[in-house]
Every structure is written in structure tokens, then in C-alpha cells.
Scaffold this motif. Structure first.
Motif, mmCIF file in Angstrom:
data_model
loop_
_atom_site.group_PDB
_atom_site.id
_atom_site.type_symbol
_atom_site.label_atom_id
_atom_site.label_comp_id
_atom_site.label_asym_id
_atom_site.label_seq_id
_atom_site.Cartn_x
_atom_site.Cartn_y
_atom_site.Cartn_z
ATOM 1 N N MET A 29 28.165 44.388 45.511
ATOM 2 C CA MET A 29 27.716 43.066 45.094
ATOM 3 C C MET A 29 28.015 42.822 43.617
ATOM 4 O O MET A 29 28.357 41.713 43.225
ATOM 5 C CB MET A 29 26.227 42.919 45.375
ATOM 6 N N ARG A 30 27.880 43.851 42.799
ATOM 7 C CA ARG A 30 28.211 43.706 41.385
ATOM 8 C C ARG A 30 29.696 43.395 41.211
ATOM 9 O O ARG A 30 30.088 42.573 40.380
ATOM 10 C CB ARG A 30 27.853 44.982 40.619
ATOM 11 N N TYR A 31 30.514 44.047 42.001
ATOM 12 C CA TYR A 31 31.935 43.773 41.944
ATOM 13 C C TYR A 31 32.231 42.341 42.366
ATOM 14 O O TYR A 31 33.010 41.630 41.710
ATOM 15 C CB TYR A 31 32.712 44.743 42.837
ATOM 16 N N GLU A 32 31.616 41.899 43.464
ATOM 17 C CA GLU A 32 31.873 40.545 43.954
ATOM 18 C C GLU A 32 31.463 39.501 42.922
ATOM 19 O O GLU A 32 32.141 38.479 42.764
ATOM 20 C CB GLU A 32 31.152 40.305 45.283
ATOM 21 N N GLN A 33 30.377 39.743 42.215
ATOM 22 C CA GLN A 33 29.963 38.798 41.182
ATOM 23 C C GLN A 33 30.968 38.773 40.040
ATOM 24 O O GLN A 33 31.346 37.709 39.538
ATOM 25 C CB GLN A 33 28.576 39.187 40.637
ATOM 26 N N ALA A 34 31.432 39.961 39.636
ATOM 27 C CA ALA A 34 32.426 40.031 38.562
ATOM 28 C C ALA A 34 33.727 39.359 38.981
ATOM 29 O O ALA A 34 34.369 38.663 38.183
ATOM 30 C CB ALA A 34 32.669 41.489 38.173
ATOM 31 N N GLU A 36 34.102 36.974 41.283
ATOM 32 C CA GLU A 36 33.879 35.529 41.352
ATOM 33 C C GLU A 36 33.963 34.906 39.960
ATOM 34 O O GLU A 36 34.557 33.836 39.770
ATOM 35 C CB GLU A 36 32.518 35.229 41.973
ATOM 36 N N ASN A 37 33.370 35.582 38.987
ATOM 37 C CA ASN A 37 33.436 35.089 37.605
ATOM 38 C C ASN A 37 34.880 35.031 37.116
ATOM 39 O O ASN A 37 35.284 34.085 36.420
ATOM 40 C CB ASN A 37 32.605 35.978 36.679
ATOM 41 N N TYR A 245 34.574 36.407 51.386
ATOM 42 C CA TYR A 245 34.451 35.869 50.032
ATOM 43 C C TYR A 245 35.614 34.954 49.655
ATOM 44 O O TYR A 245 35.931 34.798 48.491
ATOM 45 C CB TYR A 245 34.301 36.996 49.005
#
Length: 407
Positions: A29-34, A36-37, A245
Motif C-alpha cells: 500500500m505504501r508503494y501504491e501511494q508513492a 500514485e503520487n 490500480y
């Protein structure tokens, strides 16, 4: 030989990690947020796409004692055909099976080429052949993937490694995902020695050598697994109505795991929708596949930039210069220079700083470069007027100074 059905080891390995590693989903999830940013940043600043070129080394792990080109020791032509397929698919080339007219179909502007320089700086064909007495390897087993890498491996900070071998357990491919080494604190399970793709020798290439017939004879197994290497998930997200995603791939109940290209429908959102079975990240037969979407393009390109190791591969590809035992500065043309360009040769990926001073000691150019291999530096035109200068290059406490003459 019985027909294999597309079974990507990524799905199995992901499911095992979810069970065996309590921190796996948190890191994911941390990767997906990074990521997406990163995608949003590129959109907001309208980052112009440039063609990305990726150097490939193909390690052929075979069981031919005398080294003859037979069986799992696939011929060069089969390897060349696979590189051609990758470029047709990722560039959506007109007149090839990689072309589509779908409104969301993308030319990813990503290309692949067999490496021309080996890790020692010597010319190479980009193909390595290594004998192994083993009948097969199980790619869902970490030790087996490492065993293949131990037989033949090139630095995954510089090359996309492709291991081609007899694979067991019904799996025909696996692509290492980039997220474990992309974001600060997520590198605890990242093994650069197995970073690449692993492909069964019977599904590598297009209608040649050991892959001349069947539903996976168009080279799309590699297209699919390289998609994982660049951060793409399966279109159904590896769970019922899961997410990949990417906004422009329809939500799907599950994969198209049949041997046919007939339409498949899902009802994940309360409305019956058609699955994008032609997407390279489905499990469809090769003949069905012909699309990466614009959303997948943006995700892949952002992942290549976010991942430190992937970004190093791209930087190395631009220059393809040999490493050096120490810092060196070479001019590509004799002085005086009309084109302000020179080589910086380094032992490995390093930071370095370039300072140019005029004859009075005034700084006319000062630029720092981060985490690059040996590279060619071209100074911006117009920054330096004709004259005599002193070039200073500093890296890892080494300093080289040279006289520059521009006219």
C-alpha cells in the motif's frame, strides 16, 4: 508435450507473501501511494514522454552437454524474434500484431534491445548460454530462481535480465515486481540477483525454435512478464473484481484462462461489462493480445522513474559506456571543441560534480549529477562562450582537472 495454459507465477507468489509476511500488504500500500503520487506529479507538470530504451541480456539455461543448439538451448533467431515482439507490442507498431485501434490503446514509448556491452565493458551479443544438468526449475521457489541467477547473472542495476529455461509446476513465466526496492524502507525483501523475468523456453520468442505452435507461440508471455517488471498487475487484480490500480482497464471478475479469444463479461459494479481480454496483462492466448492502455503506460513509466534500480537501468542504457577502475574524463573529440561534450568514466553508480572556471577563476558552470554510471555529458549550448577554461570533475574524493578550449 501437453499444452500448458498461461499460469503466471506472480499470482501464486503474491498470495504466498500475503500469508507468510505480515508487513507485505503494508509495504504494498505504501508503494501504491508513492506510485500514485508519481503518476499525478507527471500529469500536473506535463512531463514530456521520451522514448525509453532498455538493455536486455538473455541467459539461456540449457541441458545440452555438448552445447549444441537444440532443446532448451534455443537458437539466436528465437531470441531475436522475442525482442522484435516486445518492440511491436510496447510501441503499438502499425502493421504488426501489436497494433490496435482501441481509443485507450497506447504506444508506451518503451523499447528493448540486446545489450551491446557486457558488465566488463566488452562487446557482447546480449546472449549468454550456460549448461545445467537440471531437468527443470520451479520458479515459485525462491531458491530455484536464485539457482538460475547463480548460473548466469548481470548487474540488474544495468540490465533487464531474462532467464530462459525448462520450468516446472505448470508455470510459464514470472516477472519481478519493482515495489520492494522503490520506496524508502521497502527494500528488506529485494534481491537484485533475481530481479528480472523468468520464462519457459517453450514460450519464448515467436514461432521459431522451441516455440512454433500453440496458444503461446506469439511471444506474449515475455510481454506480460515484463509488464510485471515495470509495475503492472493482472487486470483482475488477482482476486474477484480486484484492482490493478489503472482506471482505464475495466474491472474484471477473474482472468480469461481459456484457450479462446471469445468475449468474457463481468458484473463487478452492478453493470455487465466486457473484460479487456486483449490486454497483455490478462491470461488470454497470445493471439488475443494487442493492448496496453494509456493508464498502464503512465503507471509503467512512473514505476521506472520511482524504482531506483529501474532508473539506473535506464541511465545505463543511454550511455552504454564501460566502467573504469577510477574516475576518468575523456574528450570524444580533440581540442579545441566545437561541441561541449565529454565522457565521465566511473567504477560504478556514483555522484559527481562538474565545475568549469574561466581563466580568471570565475565559475561559469556548476552542476551535480546523482547516481549515474559512466556517462556522456553534453553542456547546454549557449552556456559557455568561446574561450579557454578549466574543467574540474569531483567524485568520491577524486578530482580531475583538464583544460578546455571552445571555439
Amino acid at each position: 508435450m501437453a499444452q500448458k495454459f498461461r499460469s503466471c507465477a506472480n499470482e501464486f507468489c503474491d498470495s504466498v507473501s500475503k500469508i507468510s509476511d505480515a508487513q507485505y500488504l503494508i509495504r504494498k500500500m505504501r508503494y501504491e501511494q508513492a506510485l500514485e503520487n508519481e503518476v499525478n506529479l507527471r500529469k500536473n507538470f506535463r512531463v514530456a514522454a521520451e522514448v525509453i530504451r532498455i538493455p536486455v541480456v538473455v541467459h539461456v539455461i540449457h541441458n545440452q552437454i555438448n552445447g549444441q543448439i537444440a532443446g532448451s538451448n534455443i537458437p539466436d533467431e528465437q531470441i531475436y524474434s522475442q525482442i522484435k515482439v516486445l518492440n511491436e507490442d510496447y510501441r503499438k507498431k502499425v502493421g504488426t500484431l501489436g497494433f490496435n485501434t482501441n481509443p485507450v490503446g497506447a504506444d508506451t514509448e518503451i523499447e528493448f534491445f540486446l545489450a551491446s556491452i557486457d558488465p566488463s565493458g566488452n562487446p557482447t551479443s546480449g546472449i549468454k548460454r550456460v549448461y545445467s544438468p537440471r531437468a527443470s526449475f520451479n520458479i515459485v521457489n525462491d531458491n530455484d530462481r536464485l539457482a538460475m541467477s547463480n548460473l548466469s547473472y548481470w548487474d540488474s542495476n544495468k540490465y533487464l535480465n531474462m532467464w530462459v529455461a525448462p520450468l516446472s509446476s505448470g508455470y510459464i513465466g514470472y516477472g519481478e515486481f519493482p515495489y520492494s526496492e522503490s520506496v524508502e524502507g521497502l527494500d528488506i525483501d529485494s534481491d537484485e540477483r533475481t530481479d528480472g523475468v523468468f520464462i519457459d523456453y517453450t514460450t519464448f520468442g515467436r514461432k521459431s525454435g522451441t516455440n512454433q505452435s500453440g496458444i503461446y507461440s506469439f511471444g506474449r508471455t515475455v510481454t506480460h512478464e515484463v509488464g510485471h517488471w515495470m509495475g503492472l498487475y493482472h487486470t483482475w487484480g488477482d482476486e474477484r473484481c480486484g484492482t490493478d490500480y489503472v482506471s482505464d482497464t475495466p474491472v474484471a471478475t477473474t482472468s480469461n484462462s481459456s484457450a479462446f479469444c471469445r468475449d468474457v463479461f463481468s458484473n463487478c459494479t452492478g453493470t455487465r461489462t466486457r473484460n479487456m481480454i486483449e490486454n497483455y496483462m490478462d491470461y488470454s492466448p497470445d493471439s488475443c493480445m494487442n493492448i496496453f492502455t494509456e493508464g498502464q503506460k503512465q503507471r509503467m513509466r512512473a514505476a521506472l522513474d520511482l524504482s531506483k534500480r529501474r532508473k539506473r537501468v535506464l541511465n545505463y542504457a543511454k550511455f552504454q559506456l564501460p566502467p573504469s577502475t577510477s574516475l576518468q574524463v575523456n574528450f570524444e573529440n580533440p581540442l579545441p571543441l566545437t561541441n561541449p561534450q565529454f565522457q565521465i568514466l566511473l567504477p560504478d553508480f556514483q555522484d559527481f560534480t562538474i565545475v568549469i572556471r574561466d581563466i580568471f577563476g570565475r565559475i561559469v558552470y556548476n552542476q551535480s549529477y546523482v547516481d549515474l554510471p559512466s556517462t556522456v555529458i553534453t553542456l547546454p549550448k549557449g552556456n559557455i562562450i568561446p574561450g579557454v577554461y578549466i574543467l574540474s570533475v569531483t567524485s568520491n574524493q577524486q578530482l580531475i582537472q583538464k583544460k578546455l578550449v571552445f571555439y
